[in-house]
Design an enzyme around this catalytic site. Structure first.
Site, PDB file in Angstrom:
ATOM      1  N   LYS A 209      60.735  67.820  40.107  1.00  0.00           N
ATOM      2  CA  LYS A 209      61.190  66.450  39.875  1.00  0.00           C
ATOM      3  C   LYS A 209      62.714  66.412  39.813  1.00  0.00           C
ATOM      4  O   LYS A 209      63.352  65.584  40.455  1.00  0.00           O
ATOM      5  CB  LYS A 209      60.580  65.927  38.574  1.00  0.00           C
ATOM      6  CG  LYS A 209      60.964  64.503  38.286  1.00  0.00           C
ATOM      7  CD  LYS A 209      60.417  64.044  36.962  1.00  0.00           C
ATOM      8  CE  LYS A 209      61.255  62.889  36.460  1.00  0.00           C
ATOM      9  NZ  LYS A 209      60.945  62.531  35.088  1.00  0.00           N
ATOM     10  N   GLU A 215      64.031  78.423  38.131  1.00  0.00           N
ATOM     11  CA  GLU A 215      62.962  79.237  38.735  1.00  0.00           C
ATOM     12  C   GLU A 215      62.626  78.735  40.140  1.00  0.00           C
ATOM     13  O   GLU A 215      62.498  79.502  41.095  1.00  0.00           O
ATOM     14  CB  GLU A 215      61.685  79.163  37.881  1.00  0.00           C
ATOM     15  CG  GLU A 215      61.761  79.871  36.551  1.00  0.00           C
ATOM     16  CD  GLU A 215      62.262  78.969  35.435  1.00  0.00           C
ATOM     17  OE1 GLU A 215      62.929  77.948  35.720  1.00  0.00           O
ATOM     18  OE2 GLU A 215      61.996  79.311  34.273  1.00  0.00           O
ATOM     19  N   GLY A 266      57.230  65.192  34.055  1.00  0.00           N
ATOM     20  CA  GLY A 266      56.760  66.370  34.801  1.00  0.00           C
ATOM     21  C   GLY A 266      55.321  66.728  34.481  1.00  0.00           C
ATOM     22  O   GLY A 266      54.505  66.948  35.386  1.00  0.00           O
ATOM     23  N   ARG A 267      54.975  66.789  33.190  1.00  0.00           N
ATOM     24  CA  ARG A 267      53.614  67.228  32.832  1.00  0.00           C
ATOM     25  C   ARG A 267      52.582  66.131  33.061  1.00  0.00           C
ATOM     26  O   ARG A 267      51.396  66.327  32.805  1.00  0.00           O
ATOM     27  CB  ARG A 267      53.586  67.747  31.394  1.00  0.00           C
ATOM     28  CG  ARG A 267      54.128  66.798  30.356  1.00  0.00           C
ATOM     29  CD  ARG A 267      54.367  67.500  29.020  1.00  0.00           C
ATOM     30  NE  ARG A 267      55.036  66.619  28.059  1.00  0.00           N
ATOM     31  CZ  ARG A 267      56.352  66.456  27.973  1.00  0.00           C
ATOM     32  NH1 ARG A 267      57.145  67.104  28.807  1.00  0.00           N
ATOM     33  NH2 ARG A 267      56.885  65.665  27.071  1.00  0.00           N
ATOM     34  N   GLU A 352      54.372  70.654  24.721  1.00  0.00           N
ATOM     35  CA  GLU A 352      55.656  70.107  25.160  1.00  0.00           C
ATOM     36  C   GLU A 352      55.774  68.632  24.738  1.00  0.00           C
ATOM     37  O   GLU A 352      56.865  68.146  24.469  1.00  0.00           O
ATOM     38  CB  GLU A 352      55.812  70.250  26.686  1.00  0.00           C
ATOM     39  CG  GLU A 352      57.260  70.228  27.150  1.00  0.00           C
ATOM     40  CD  GLU A 352      57.462  70.690  28.596  1.00  0.00           C
ATOM     41  OE1 GLU A 352      57.798  71.856  28.813  1.00  0.00           O
ATOM     42  OE2 GLU A 352      57.274  69.867  29.509  1.00  0.00           O
ATOM     43  N   HIS A 383      33.827  87.498  25.035  1.00  0.00           N
ATOM     44  CA  HIS A 383      33.988  88.954  24.968  1.00  0.00           C
ATOM     45  C   HIS A 383      35.428  89.335  24.660  1.00  0.00           C
ATOM     46  O   HIS A 383      35.837  90.465  24.906  1.00  0.00           O
ATOM     47  CB  HIS A 383      33.509  89.577  26.289  1.00  0.00           C
ATOM     48  CG  HIS A 383      32.079  89.232  26.565  1.00  0.00           C
ATOM     49  ND1 HIS A 383      31.033  89.986  26.072  1.00  0.00           N
ATOM     50  CD2 HIS A 383      31.524  88.172  27.194  1.00  0.00           C
ATOM     51  CE1 HIS A 383      29.887  89.419  26.429  1.00  0.00           C
ATOM     52  NE2 HIS A 383      30.155  88.310  27.109  1.00  0.00           N
ATOM     53  N   LYS A 492      67.674  77.417  28.383  1.00  0.00           N
ATOM     54  CA  LYS A 492      68.190  77.350  29.762  1.00  0.00           C
ATOM     55  C   LYS A 492      69.709  77.524  29.752  1.00  0.00           C
ATOM     56  O   LYS A 492      70.274  78.248  30.575  1.00  0.00           O
ATOM     57  CB  LYS A 492      67.853  75.996  30.399  1.00  0.00           C
ATOM     58  CG  LYS A 492      66.386  75.767  30.677  1.00  0.00           C
ATOM     59  CD  LYS A 492      66.206  74.397  31.344  1.00  0.00           C
ATOM     60  CE  LYS A 492      64.758  73.993  31.439  1.00  0.00           C
ATOM     61  NZ  LYS A 492      64.560  72.626  31.919  1.00  0.00           N
TER      62      LYS A 492
HETATM   63  O1  F6P Z   1      61.611  73.094  31.399  1.00  0.00           O
HETATM   64  C1  F6P Z   1      60.552  72.233  31.170  1.00  0.00           C
HETATM   65  C2  F6P Z   1      60.355  71.307  32.318  1.00  0.00           C
HETATM   66  O2  F6P Z   1      61.364  70.368  32.338  1.00  0.00           O
HETATM   67  C3  F6P Z   1      58.985  70.627  32.263  1.00  0.00           C
HETATM   68  O3  F6P Z   1      58.964  69.518  31.463  1.00  0.00           O
HETATM   69  C4  F6P Z   1      58.740  70.366  33.699  1.00  0.00           C
HETATM   70  O4  F6P Z   1      57.386  70.116  33.939  1.00  0.00           O
HETATM   71  C5  F6P Z   1      59.236  71.640  34.325  1.00  0.00           C
HETATM   72  O5  F6P Z   1      60.365  71.989  33.555  1.00  0.00           O
HETATM   73  C6  F6P Z   1      59.612  71.545  35.776  1.00  0.00           C
HETATM   74  O6  F6P Z   1      60.591  70.594  35.996  1.00  0.00           O
HETATM   75  P1  F6P Z   1      60.971  70.135  37.449  1.00  0.00           P
HETATM   76  O7  F6P Z   1      59.797  69.479  38.050  1.00  0.00           O
HETATM   77  O8  F6P Z   1      62.126  69.216  37.279  1.00  0.00           O
HETATM   78  O9  F6P Z   1      61.347  71.371  38.224  1.00  0.00           O
END
Ligand code: F6P
Length: 523
Positions: A209, A215, A266-267, A352, A383, A492
C-alpha cells in the site's frame, strides 16, 4: 451520542456491575461449566448464534446469562452501534491518521442502497479499481505463457491473499498459474521461490500500500535484478504493482499498477486490488463471491440487534475474557488444512489493531486490551500445544473452527477430523478425575465453536469479515483506535539507523549491547 465522545468500557456503569457479578459468581473458580449445562437445558441453543454463513456455539464459555445481559448493556452504554455506524458511513474513525476505514465499502456491490451518498464517489472508484484488477486477473489466467506468479508483499499485503489462496485451493482452476508468496526480508524466502522459475514465464506482483516497506522493496529489487539477468524481454509485462502510491512504484520501474484507496488499512485490504493473486487463482466470479460473503456479514453487523449480532457478541466475550476472567491469550484452532494460515492472519488483525495501551484521547488504558493470539490447524495442534490447554497452569480460551462438508472425497477421514474437534472442545470442558494427579484433567476450560457449512469463497468472505468486525467492536469497547499501528514504526527507524552504522561503525550512539552485537556481525 457522538462516536468520538463515547464512554470507554471501564467508565460505563455496566462495568461496575460486571465487576460485582464477576466477583460473586466467577472469581475463585465458582462458575462451573458442567454445572451450568446440568442446570440449564437451554444453555447450548441460547448461547448459539447464526450469522450469514457462520454458526457459532458460544455455550462452552465461562459466561452466564446475567453476564451476557450486562455485556449487552455495556455495548449500549459505550455506543458501539453509533461507532459502527460511523465506520460504515466512512467517517474518519482512524483518528490519528484522520481518515476513514473503508474496507466494508470494498465489499458493497454496485448500486447498493446501503452505501451513503457521501461515499458514492469513493465507491464508484473502488468498483472501477476492482473491475480493472479482475479483468487483468482474467487476462493472466488466459495467458498460457505465464506459468508462475510470485506475490511479493508483507503483513496485510501478504497474509490475507496467502490465506485466501490456500483456503480456496479446491476452487483454483486446474492448470492455472502456480502462486508463490514471498514476504520475508530474509532472501532465503525469495531465492527458494525463484529456484525453479523461468523469468520469461513468471509474473511478479509487488503488493505494498505504501510502497515504502523495506522488506517488499528489497525483494522487489532483487526480483527485478533476477528478471533482467535472465530475460531480455520487457519487464513491464512481467511486473505489476498493487499500491496506493503508483508514483513510488514507477520510480522502481514498475509502471503497470492497480490502486487501492488510502482509507483501506493494510490488514483490511484483501478485498481491494491486493486480492489479485486470489483472483488469478480462482477467477473473477470467485473473487466476487468472496466479496458477497463479506458483504452479507457487513449487513449482519450493521443491522442485527446487539443480542443477535455475532461480531458484537464475540467482541463482548473477548472483553469479558480479557478484563474479567484475565485470560492473556486466545488460541485459534481451525480444523481445516485450508485455514492453517488463519491464526497468523488473525494475529495481525487483532494484535496490530488492538495491541494498544492508550485510548482515542491519548489516555493510558486502565484495563488490558488485545490478548496474544496464537494457534495452529487441528488436528496438528493436538500433538503440540493441547497438553498445555488441557493441563497447563494457565487457561487460554480456544476457538475451534470446523467445516461440515469436506472439500475432498475422503468422507470417513473428514468425519474423524470433525469428531476430534468436538472431542477436544468437550474434553476441555468436562475434564476427567483420576487418582494420579498427573493424569487428572481439571476441565471447566472455555472454548467457542464456529461452524461453516463448506469452505467456499462466500463463507470465507463472511468468516474474515466476522473477525474484522469483532476486532473493531472490541477496540470500540476499549475506546482505542483499531486502525493505526504506530507501534511498528520505532523498530523500522532504528533498523535504518543501524544499517547506516553498519557502513560507518562507531558513528552513532548505540547502547553497549547493540554495539557489541553489531561489531560481531560486522566483523
Ligand atoms: O509494518 C506494519 C505494516 O504497516 C502493516 O500494517 C502492513 O500491513 C504492512 O506493514 C505492509 O505495508 P505495505 O502494504 O504498505 O507494504
Amino acid at each position: 451520542m457522538h462516536w468520538q465522545h463515547r464512554p470507554r468500557c471501564d467508565q460505563a456503569s455496566a462495568w461496575a456491575l460486571l465487576q460485582a457479578h464477576y466477583k460473586q459468581h466467577f472469581a475463585a473458580h465458582v462458575f462451573d461449566l458442567r454445572r451450568a449445562f446440568a442446570q440449564d437445558p437451554r444453555r447450548a441453543p441460547d448461547f448459539s448464534l447464526q450469522a450469514p454463513h457462520v454458526f457459532a456455539d458460544l455455550s462452552k464459555n465461562l459466561i452466564d446469562r446475567r453476564a451476557r445481559e450486562l455485556l449487552g448493556q455495556l455495548a449500549r452504554e459505550c455506543g458501539v452501534e453509533t461507532h459502527r455506524d460511523a465506520l460504515l458511513a466512512g467517517e474518519p474513525v482512524n483518528v490519528t491518521e484522520n481518515r476513514p476505514a473503508l474496507h466494508p465499502l470494498l465489499r458493497a456491490p454496485p448500486n447498493d442502497p446501503g452505501v451513503p451518498a457521501a461515499l458514492h464517489d469513493a465507491h464508484a472508484q473502488m468498483l472501477r479499481n476492482l473491475d480493472n484488477m479482475l479483468s487483468f486477473a482474467e487476462q493472466v489466467r488466459a495467458d498460457a505463457s505465464i506459468t508462475d506468479v510470485v506475490h511479493i508483499g508483507i503483513g496485510g499485503s501478504d497474509l490475507g491473499p496467502r490465506l485466501a489462496v490456500q483456503a480456496l485451493d479446491a476452487y483454483v482452476t486446474p492448470g492455472a498459474a502456480r502462486l508463490h508468496f514471498v514476504a520475508n526480508m530474509d532472501a532465503h524466502d525469495l531465492l527458494t521461490a525463484l529456484r525453479s522459475l523461468q523469468p520469461g514465464r513468471t509474473l511478479f506482483i509487488v503488493a505494498s500500500k505504501s510502497f515504502g516497506t523495506a522488506e517488499t522493496l528489497a525483494n522487489a529489487r532483487a526480483a527485478l535484478d533476477w528478471f533482467h539477468a535472465g530475460c531480455q524481454r520487457d519487464a513491464a509485462r512481467h511486473f505489476v504493482a498493487l499500491t496506493a502510491r503508483p508514483g513510488a512504484a514507477a520510480q522502481l520501474g514498475i509502471t503497470r499498477c492497480f490502486t487501492l484507496a488510502e482509507g483501506v488499512g493494510g490488514r483490511y485490504s484483501l478485498w481491494s486490488v491486493i486480492g489479485l493473486p486470489l483472483a488469478i487463482a480462482i477467477g473473477a466470479a470467485g473473487f466476487r463471491a468472496l466479496l458477497a460473503g463479506a458483504h452479507a456479514m457487513d449487513r449482519h453487523f450493521a443491522s442485527a440487534p446487539v443480542e443477535a449480532n455475532l461480531p458484537l457478541q464475540l467482541a463482548l466475550l473477548d472483553v469479558w475474557q480479557r478484563d474479567f476472567l484475565g485470560f492473556a491469550s486466545r488460541c485459534l484452532v481451525p480444523y481445516h488444512h485450508g485455514l492453517r494460515q488463519l491464526p497468523a492472519w488473525w494475529q495481525q488483525l487483532e494484535m496490530e489493531s488492538n495491541g494498544k495501551s492508550v485510548d482515542l484521547h491519548g489516555r493510558a488504558m486502565p484495563v488490558q486490551t488485545a490478548p496474544v493470539i496464537w494457534g495452529a490447524e487441528g488436528s496438528n495442534g493436538q500433538h503440540a500445544f493441547f497438553q498445555l490447554l488441557h493441563q497447563g497452569a494457565q487457561t487460554a480460551p480456544v476457538e475451534f473452527i470446523a467445516v461440515r462438508q469436506a472439500g475432498h472425497p475422503l468422507a470417513g477421514q473428514h468425519r474423524q477430523l470433525l469428531c476430534n474437534a468436538l472431542a477436544q472442545a468437550r474434553a476441555l470442558m468436562v475434564g476427567a478425575e483420576h487418582p494420579d494427579p498427573a493424569r487428572r484433567f481439571p476441565g471447566n476450560r472455555p472454548s467457542a465453536f464456529l461452524l461453516l457449512e463448506r469452505l467456499d469463497p462466500v463463507s470465507l468472505g463472511a468468516l474474515l469479515a466476522l473477525y474484522e468486525h469483532r476486532t473493531f467492536a472490541a477496540g470500540s469497547l476499549w475506546g482505542i483506535n483499531s486502525f493505526d499501528q504506530w507501534g511498528v514504526e520505532l523498530g523500522k527507524a532504528i533498523a535504518r539507523d543501524i544499517q547506516a552504522q553498519w557502513a560507518n561503525p562507531g558513528a552513532g550512539d548505540l547502547d553497549a549491547s547493540t554495539a557489541a552485537l553489531l561489531a560481531r556481525l560486522n566483523g
